[in-house]
Design an enzyme around this catalytic site. Structure first.
Site, short mmCIF file in Angstrom:
data_model
loop_
_atom_site.label_atom_id
_atom_site.label_comp_id
_atom_site.label_asym_id
_atom_site.label_seq_id
_atom_site.Cartn_x
_atom_site.Cartn_y
_atom_site.Cartn_z
N THR A 49 0.86 -1.18 0.00
CA THR A 49 0.00 0.00 0.00
C THR A 49 0.90 1.24 0.00
O THR A 49 2.12 1.13 -0.04
CB THR A 49 -0.91 0.03 1.25
OG1 THR A 49 -0.11 0.38 2.39
CG2 THR A 49 -1.56 -1.32 1.49
N CYS A 50 0.28 2.41 0.09
CA CYS A 50 1.08 3.63 0.09
C CYS A 50 1.92 3.76 1.36
O CYS A 50 2.92 4.48 1.37
CB CYS A 50 0.19 4.86 -0.08
SG CYS A 50 -1.12 4.99 1.15
N ASN A 51 1.54 3.06 2.42
CA ASN A 51 2.26 3.20 3.68
C ASN A 51 3.02 1.96 4.12
O ASN A 51 3.69 1.99 5.16
CB ASN A 51 1.29 3.61 4.80
CG ASN A 51 0.99 5.09 4.76
OD1 ASN A 51 1.85 5.90 4.44
ND2 ASN A 51 -0.25 5.46 5.06
N ARG A 52 2.92 0.86 3.37
CA ARG A 52 3.65 -0.34 3.77
C ARG A 52 3.77 -1.33 2.61
O ARG A 52 2.91 -1.37 1.72
CB ARG A 52 2.95 -1.03 4.95
CG ARG A 52 1.64 -1.72 4.61
CD ARG A 52 0.98 -2.33 5.84
NE ARG A 52 0.59 -1.29 6.78
CZ ARG A 52 1.13 -1.15 7.99
NH1 ARG A 52 2.05 -2.00 8.41
NH2 ARG A 52 0.73 -0.18 8.79
N GLN A 116 -9.62 1.83 4.88
CA GLN A 116 -9.18 1.36 3.57
C GLN A 116 -8.25 0.15 3.65
O GLN A 116 -8.25 -0.71 2.78
CB GLN A 116 -8.47 2.50 2.83
CG GLN A 116 -8.24 2.20 1.36
CD GLN A 116 -7.63 3.39 0.62
OE1 GLN A 116 -7.34 4.42 1.21
NE2 GLN A 116 -7.43 3.24 -0.67
N GLN A 120 -7.52 -3.57 1.43
CA GLN A 120 -6.21 -3.86 0.83
C GLN A 120 -5.67 -5.20 1.32
O GLN A 120 -5.06 -5.95 0.54
CB GLN A 120 -5.25 -2.72 1.17
CG GLN A 120 -5.63 -1.40 0.49
CD GLN A 120 -4.91 -0.20 1.07
OE1 GLN A 120 -4.55 -0.18 2.25
NE2 GLN A 120 -4.69 0.81 0.25
N GLY A 190 -7.21 12.29 -10.18
CA GLY A 190 -7.39 10.91 -9.72
C GLY A 190 -8.62 10.82 -8.84
O GLY A 190 -8.66 11.42 -7.77
N GLY A 192 -10.12 7.84 -7.70
CA GLY A 192 -10.31 6.51 -7.13
C GLY A 192 -10.84 6.64 -5.72
O GLY A 192 -11.52 7.61 -5.39
N LYS A 193 -10.52 5.68 -4.85
CA LYS A 193 -11.06 5.70 -3.49
C LYS A 193 -10.63 6.95 -2.73
O LYS A 193 -11.45 7.62 -2.10
CB LYS A 193 -10.60 4.44 -2.74
CG LYS A 193 -11.28 3.17 -3.22
CD LYS A 193 -10.84 1.96 -2.41
CE LYS A 193 -11.55 0.70 -2.90
NZ LYS A 193 -11.10 -0.50 -2.14
#
Length: 420
Positions: A49-52, A116, A120, A190, A192-193
């Site tokens: 993900t964006c953080n991991r 979210q 994921q 963008g 998206g979510k």
């Protein structure tokens, strides 16, 4: 438990490193294929993900070497393992299991309790299922984790008035502009979510001019029908529209910049202060934008400060969630431990079947006046009764004892039947 996790996240790794280790779906497939080919790996799941970015492993090798995973991840991304190794953390056994429960529940997120991440985690698990690289051990772990995360959201206030990266970005704008935010003009790239959440929150602030663009134009069109303040534009018009805007927010999965300094300098005519917020990993904005006059740039790591300011009211709920997680982890450990005694349980069941069969045959042989139908009824009744008692005892030991007690009890029973 031979369960391991290797990874990097926002706590250990700055954005400029995390974005290099962010995996697209196709890259995830390649990584899972390479990892699953290791002789020491039985099952694997990759979460990015964006953080991991984390890899969960089940290995029957008790001396499993996690550095093999780190090398594969770096090789696929064309990175030198020696430059990136220091950013990786490794958890094993109970700590690895608990880590996954916390991740899926939002307890390990930059935005405490965000929703979210659960989707994921589920998507990562389903990809491994699709590729056939996850089975019994990780299947049960991820199913239990997803179920637990849903229960935590239901039974605590952790996700009440849900905060997300998108809503934090708008909270940052509240801090910058205050009541004047409603008079500003924004472009969201963008939808998206995350982008959809940004648009919803900007609209709720009473903003009258919000431009939205996406490479696939339909999504922006759909949102404009739901919110009268949203004006969809063609993606190729984004630079010219920035002239009208005070705020630009981007959250795409593009491998390339959505805004570059060179192109922006060619298009900007109006001189005024602008705020650019980059919610993408890898980043959507050219880093050089921050060097331009009158432009203030923010990215995912800047949002951590905003998240921390909103954390106090969630800490009490997080403590409740931690207690629930401890129970879920214990249940999983019992399930895992029960796997190790299954051969003993089967031996006990076979022993019981043999003893019952012998006694039934001996007894029915003496019932000379009984019909064959009556003898079969006696056999079925006794067999079912013994199985019911045995299953209740096995279930009780499994559910009520600690994992160590359970293993000890079953081994005692195994030793007892061997003596007979």
């Amino acid at each position: 438990m031979n369960i391991y996790v290797s990874g990097v996240n926002y706590k250990t790794t700055p954005l400029e490193i995390r974005e290099k280790l962010r995996f697209s779906t196709e890259e995830q497939k390649s990584a899972l294929y390479e990892i699953s080919r290791l002789s020491s790996v039985n099952e694997c799941v990759l979460l990015s993900t964006c953080n991991r970015t984390e890899v969960y492993i089940y290995s029957e090798d008790t001396s499993f070497d996690n550095s093999l995973i780190e090398k594969i991840l770096c090789n696929i991304k064309g990175l030198n393992i020696y430059d990136f190794k220091k950013y990786f953390y490794v958890y094993s056994k109970t700590k690895a299991v608990k880590h996954l429960f916390k991740v899926a529940s939002g307890l390990d997120s930059m935005v405490l309790g965000e929703d979210q991440i659960l989707g994921q985690v589920k998507a990562a698990y389903e990809l491994s299922l699709e590729l056939g690289v996850s089975s019994g051990v990780l299947n049960t772990l991820f199913r239990d984790t997803i179920t637990a995360a849903k229960k935590i959201k239901t039974n605590t206030g952790l996700s009440r008035n849900s905060v997300s990266v998108g809503s934090l970005a708008v909270k940052l704008l509240d801090d910058i502009y205050g009541q004047q935010l409603k008079d500003k003009c924004a472009l969201v790239i963008g939808v998206g979510k995350i982008g959809s959440i940004v648009l919803k929150n900007l609209d709720s602030r009473g903003m009258r001019r919000i431009y939205a663009t996406n490479r696939s134009h339909g999504k922006a069109e759909d949102l404009s029908k739901a919110y009268s303040s949203i004006l969809p534009i063609d993606y190729n018009e984004r630079y010219s529209v920035i002239n009208k805007c005070d705020i630009v927010i981007s959250s795409t999965s593009s491998p390339h910049y959505t805004i570059t300094r060179d192109m922006l300098e060619k298009h900007i005519i109006s001189k005024k202060k602008r705020v650019f917020i980059d919610l993408a990993v890898p980043r959507d904005f050219d880093e050089a934008l921050g060097e331009m006059p009158d432009i203030s740039c923010y990215n995912m790591d800047h949002l951590k400060t905003v998240a921390d300011e909103n954390m106090d009211r969630r800490i009490a709920e997080a403590a409740k969630a931690e207690q629930l997680i401890d129970g879920f982890v214990e249940d999983y450990e019992k399930w895992y431990a029960f796997r190790s005694v299954l051969p003993i349980v089967k031996d006990i069941q076979r022993y019981a079947e043999d003893v019952v069969s012998e006694k039934i045959n001996y007894t029915t042989a003496k019932l000379k006046c009984a019909s064959e139908e009556d003898k079969e009824l006696v056999k079925a009744t006794i067999t079912n009764t013994v199985n019911e008692i045995l299953n209740k005892l096995i279930y009780s030991v499994r559910e009520n004892g600690s994992k160590d007690d359970m293993q000890a009890y079953f081994r005692c029973l195994r030793d007892a039947i061997k003596e007979n």
